[in-house]
Design a protein around this motif. Structure first.
Motif, short mmCIF file in Angstrom:
data_model
loop_
_atom_site.label_atom_id
_atom_site.label_comp_id
_atom_site.label_asym_id
_atom_site.label_seq_id
_atom_site.Cartn_x
_atom_site.Cartn_y
_atom_site.Cartn_z
N TRP A 115 -14.77 2.24 0.67
CA TRP A 115 -13.44 1.81 1.07
C TRP A 115 -13.40 0.31 1.29
O TRP A 115 -14.38 -0.29 1.73
CB TRP A 115 -13.07 2.54 2.36
N MET A 120 -7.19 -1.29 0.27
CA MET A 120 -6.97 -0.05 -0.47
C MET A 120 -5.96 0.87 0.21
O MET A 120 -5.02 1.36 -0.41
CB MET A 120 -8.31 0.68 -0.63
N TYR A 141 -8.84 7.18 3.19
CA TYR A 141 -9.78 6.90 2.11
C TYR A 141 -10.17 8.16 1.34
O TYR A 141 -10.10 8.21 0.11
CB TYR A 141 -11.03 6.22 2.68
N ARG A 198 0.81 -1.21 0.00
CA ARG A 198 0.00 0.00 0.00
C ARG A 198 0.85 1.26 0.00
O ARG A 198 0.42 2.30 -0.51
CB ARG A 198 -0.92 0.01 1.22
N ALA A 213 -9.41 2.19 -11.86
CA ALA A 213 -9.22 2.76 -10.53
C ALA A 213 -9.86 4.14 -10.43
O ALA A 213 -10.51 4.47 -9.42
CB ALA A 213 -7.73 2.84 -10.21
N MET A 270 -7.40 -4.72 -6.24
CA MET A 270 -8.32 -3.66 -6.61
C MET A 270 -9.19 -4.07 -7.80
O MET A 270 -10.39 -3.78 -7.82
CB MET A 270 -7.57 -2.36 -6.92
#
Length: 466
Positions: free
Chosen positions: A373, A377, A383, A321, A413, A355
């Motif tokens: 959310w 992620m 978020y 992340r 995305a 994702m």
């Protein structure tokens, strides 16, 4: 339970803490831990300072037992030292003997003072954008020769190999570039404190918060003569919610401005140390941090290392992340890092695979225009910032470096999370400046006002989706 604490064992730049317990320790592998401070002679400090450090770190563990715990020290400890950390860790069922009659102590073993080349401005340095920005701001305000960046090597797993690997990565990718590019001093320290904690079961509950740095690095702060020291925690880390009982729950409560100010007063009153703990990054969000680096300190942006999962010689793992955060923040600011492989990340990373799986799950957009959310992620507190960042991204900025799959994934995305801007994540609030209430915060705000719109109250919504 009875805990007998041994006198700290000091050898050169290393101190080892040991104790015995009348009952087994379910939270730690061993009843001991060490702290080492590169190049600092610990014999210059009083033993009372190390008891302060011990209580600052370990009292939270003893509080975790949830029953009466008696700490027995080999010599009297000033009661205000114990009382502060007892309150800090809500350790009401822990008691201490023997108690010194004095209400204060000197952190020095003799009249010797800090080194001659003092650095009054300190930064708890993690290598990423937040603490790097803090160093840049303090350097602009007071000069790079006034700044020291303090960094811990604290692996989560035991073993010399892990310690050596982490040390090598942090020195080569974080500390040496900081010295060469930013012209600041650096101070490295090592500890196995986190590695000794059991993370299964209830072990996570007793993990230290910012006190690992604000207490654990006290000898280094004193040695460098640090007068102001800041971590790099943006305001989005500090969400406030209501628990099931209706009471407010403060995330990162022990690093809020009020707590840092209280801890600073404790150090002043009990050991005569004028160390002002603060958090100048509290003024910003993660996007504001990145923007300010990109617009004002681009030389520093080139060296930030946000990823902690890559191999020692690599800046990015292209899976986690943190790598995702760097990729999306850079693109949202129109910055294309020539050393970052955007195609590799967008097309083949585990992050993007998850994702795309989420996108294909039939998820519907919320009333705020974006998909809700999900845990893979980002941190939940990020978020809203992520949604704003996705909305800012212009795919054409990086199109020439992306293959078909990466382009498609970036488009999906944006369709999931980039349908609405949330301007609050790029606004500077005067209320936040007032909450910190220090001269350095006001000086930082004046710099930031050249880049961001200034408001009194931040408009909502806030952290929608988690």
């Amino acid at each position: 339970m009875r805990v007998e604490v041994e006198r700290p064992a000091i050898a050169g730049d290393t101190v080892v803490f040991r104790w015995t317990q009348s009952e087994p320790n379910p939270y730690q592998y061993e009843n001991s831990f060490f702290l080492r401070y590169e190049g600092i002679d610990l014999t210059r400090f009083s033993v009372q300072l190390f008891y302060e450090v011990f209580l600052g770190l370990q009292l939270r563990v003893f509080a975790g037992y949830g029953r009466a715990v008696e700490l027995v020290f080999p010599e009297p400890v000033p009661y205000p030292v114990f009382a502060f950390w007892q309150a800090y860790h809500q350790a009401d069922r822990v008691t201490m003997t023997p108690v010194a009659e004095t209400a204060s102590y000197s952190p020095w073993a003799s009249s010797r003072s800090p080194r001659h080349d003092r650095r009054p401005n300190g930064v708890f340095f993690g290598g990423g954008k937040d603490s790097t920005l803090a160093a840049c701001l303090l350097s602009e305000l007071y000069g790079a020769d006034s700044v020291v960046m303090l960094q811990f090597v604290h692996p989560f797993r035991r073993g010399d190999a892990k310690m050596d690997q982490t040390t090598r990565r942090q020195e080569e990718l974080m500390l040496r570039p900081a010295r060469e590019t930013l012209k600041v001093a650096t101070q490295l320290a090592w500890t196995d404190y986190l590695a000794q904690l059991r993370f299964e079961g209830e072990g996570r509950r007793v993990r230290p918060n910012l006190e690992l740095y604000t207490a654990g690095l006290l000898p280094a702060l004193l040695d460098w003569g640090v007068a102001v020291c800041t971590p790099g925690l943006p305001r989005t880390a500090y969400h406030v919610t209501k628990g099931a009982d209706g009471r407010y729950v403060f995330r990162y409560a022990k690093s809020r401005p009020e707590m840092l100010a209280t801890q600073s007063r404790h150090y002043h009153e009990v050991m005569g140390a004028d160390i002002a703990l603060t958090n100048i990054i509290f003024l910003f969000t993660t996007l504001m941090d990145f923007r300010l680096l990109a617009e004002r300190y681009p030389h520093a942006l080139k060296q930030i290392v946000m990823c902690v999962a890559a191999r020692p010689e690599e800046r990015w793992c292209y899976q986690c992340r943190k790598c995702a955060e760097y990729a999306f923040l850079s693109l949202s600011c129109g910055v294309v890092d020539p050393d970052f492989d955007y195609d590799r990340f967008l097309a083949r990373s585990q992050y993007m695979t998850k994702m795309m799986t989420y996108a294909m799950s039939g998820v519907e957009l919320s009333v705020y225009g974006n998909a809700p959310w999900y845990p893979g992620m980002s941190a939940g507190t990020h978020y809203l910032t992520f949604c704003h960042v996705f909305a800012r991204i212009d795919p054409d900025v990086v199109a020439g470096r992306l293959g078909p799959e990466a382009k498609a994934n970036l488009t999906i995305a944006k369709a999931l999370f980039g349908n609405r801007l949330f301007p609050s994540v790029e606004l500077l609030s005067t209320r936040t400046v007032d909450l910190i209430g220090t001269d350095v915060a006001r000086a930082v705000a004046r710099i930031a006002a050249e880049h961001f719109e200034v408001v009194e109250d931040l408009p909502g919504p806030f952290m929608n989706g988690n």
